[in-house]
Enzyme design. Structure first.
Site, PDB file in Angstrom:
ATOM      1  N   ASP A 133       0.820  -1.208   0.000  1.00 53.69           N
ATOM      2  CA  ASP A 133       0.000   0.000   0.000  1.00 53.69           C
ATOM      3  C   ASP A 133       0.856   1.261   0.000  1.00 53.69           C
ATOM      4  O   ASP A 133       0.512   2.255   0.628  1.00 53.69           O
ATOM      5  CB  ASP A 133      -0.908  -0.025   1.239  1.00 53.69           C
ATOM      6  N   LYS A 223      -8.303  16.677   3.998  1.00 47.22           N
ATOM      7  CA  LYS A 223      -7.576  17.594   4.883  1.00 47.22           C
ATOM      8  C   LYS A 223      -8.426  18.788   5.324  1.00 47.22           C
ATOM      9  O   LYS A 223      -8.153  19.398   6.344  1.00 47.22           O
ATOM     10  CB  LYS A 223      -6.302  18.100   4.187  1.00 47.22           C
TER      11      LYS A 223
END
EC number: 1.17.99.6
Length: 311
Positions: A133, A223
């Protein structure tokens, strides 16, 4: 036994020795069927703010561009299903099960490095890299090509013996290895449990996820502030989400992992709802010292908890 078959035998024996639950092998090459699917998914902006998913388009589809001379993709399954689920009785704040213990990147990377060392000792000089990943590798698609499972409606790889609570990782190597037979059958049938259970309607089609609506994305990758449209839909998930896996009938076959590094520490188990709301930098560093939760940083975790607990 041909040299390629012997190599496959060594690889699968080594995988079992290192604690991987399943190991499958596929011939490295261009994922032709995936190219138009990936392009359409990106064009629909289903990646949200995950701009990195649009980078390295060619490498994402062709492992020979990641490892020069690559001939084989070895796909590996490592269980993380916990013996006990959190939260305890002290809180209703939830973390995805994969984040209970030590960050899986560290745990599995150590195993992949050891894996390559063993193969070089037993077979000879091999050029290759391990991936968990952390690079543009289409893990689920390679695992399917290696016969380890099929892609469910929630886009995750499903395995008949173990469900989906596991990590995928790969060794991409320049070694000729006898490949396994791809799994072409879809064992989900008419089941729509994952689609029906997703509170944010992130599963827009069979196997297609609008990442920008997924709770995992909203609590980890996003974010900015979490959009108010998701208020009351997050079901107390503060980091990641397991809803589509928890309702999947195939996960009734999940068994507890045997990896001590994935076990939650006592401090995490003892966090109360008040502790979560008032978490300090000191507590964050102590509780999540080696955890994947550090990805959100303290500010991100506080944002998530505030979103869940404020009126």
């Amino acid at each position: 036994m041909t040299p390629a078959e012997k190599n496959a035998s060594i690889i699968k024996t080594t995988a079992k020795r290192l604690g991987f639950d399943f190991c499958g092998i596929a011939k490295a090459g261009f994922l032709e069927e995936e190219a138009p699917k990936l392009e359409e998914w990106l064009n629909r902006n289903y990646n949200g703010e995950m701009g990195y998913l649009a980078n390295h388009f060619d490498k994402r589809l062709d492992p020979t561009k990641l490892v020069e001379g690559a001939k084989t993709v070895v796909s590996l399954v490592y269980n993380y299903y916990p013996e006990e689920k959190l939260p305890s009785g002290n809180s209703d704040i939830k973390l995805a099960k994969y984040a209970y213990g030590e960050d899986y990147h560290f745990v599995i990377r150590d195993k992949l490095n050891e894996f390559l060392e063993i193969l070089r000792a037993e077979i000879g000089e091999i050029d290759g890299r391990g991936f968990v990943d952390s690079a543009p590798v289409m893990e689920r698609q390679w695992a399917q090509k290696a016969g380890l499972g099929w892609l469910g409606k929630n886009s995750l790889l499903l395995n008949k013996q173990q469900g989906s609570f596991f990590f995928l990782s790969e060794l991409i190597i320049d070694l000729e290895v006898a490949p396994d037979t791809p799994l072409t059958k879809d064992y989900c049938g008419t089941c729509t449990a994952c689609i029906d259970a997703c509170p944010t309607d992130a599963i827009v089609d069979n196997g297609v996820i609008d990442g920008s609506r997924c709770i995992s994305y909203l609590t980890i990758e996003l974010k900015d502030a979490i959009p108010t449209e998701f208020k009351g839909q997050m079901e107390n998930w503060a980091f990641g989400c397991d809803i589509c896996q928890d309702v999947c009938p195939w996960n009734r076959f999940s068994k507890p992992h045997q990896e001590p590094r994935f076990s939650p520490n006592e401090e995490l188990k003892e966090l109360s709802k008040t502790d979560w709301r008032e978490i300090t930098e000191e507590t964050f560093r102590k509780v999540f010292k080696k955890s994947a939760v550090k990805r959100t940083k303290l500010a991100g975790l506080k944002r998530n908890v505030d979103f869940l607990t404020s009126n």
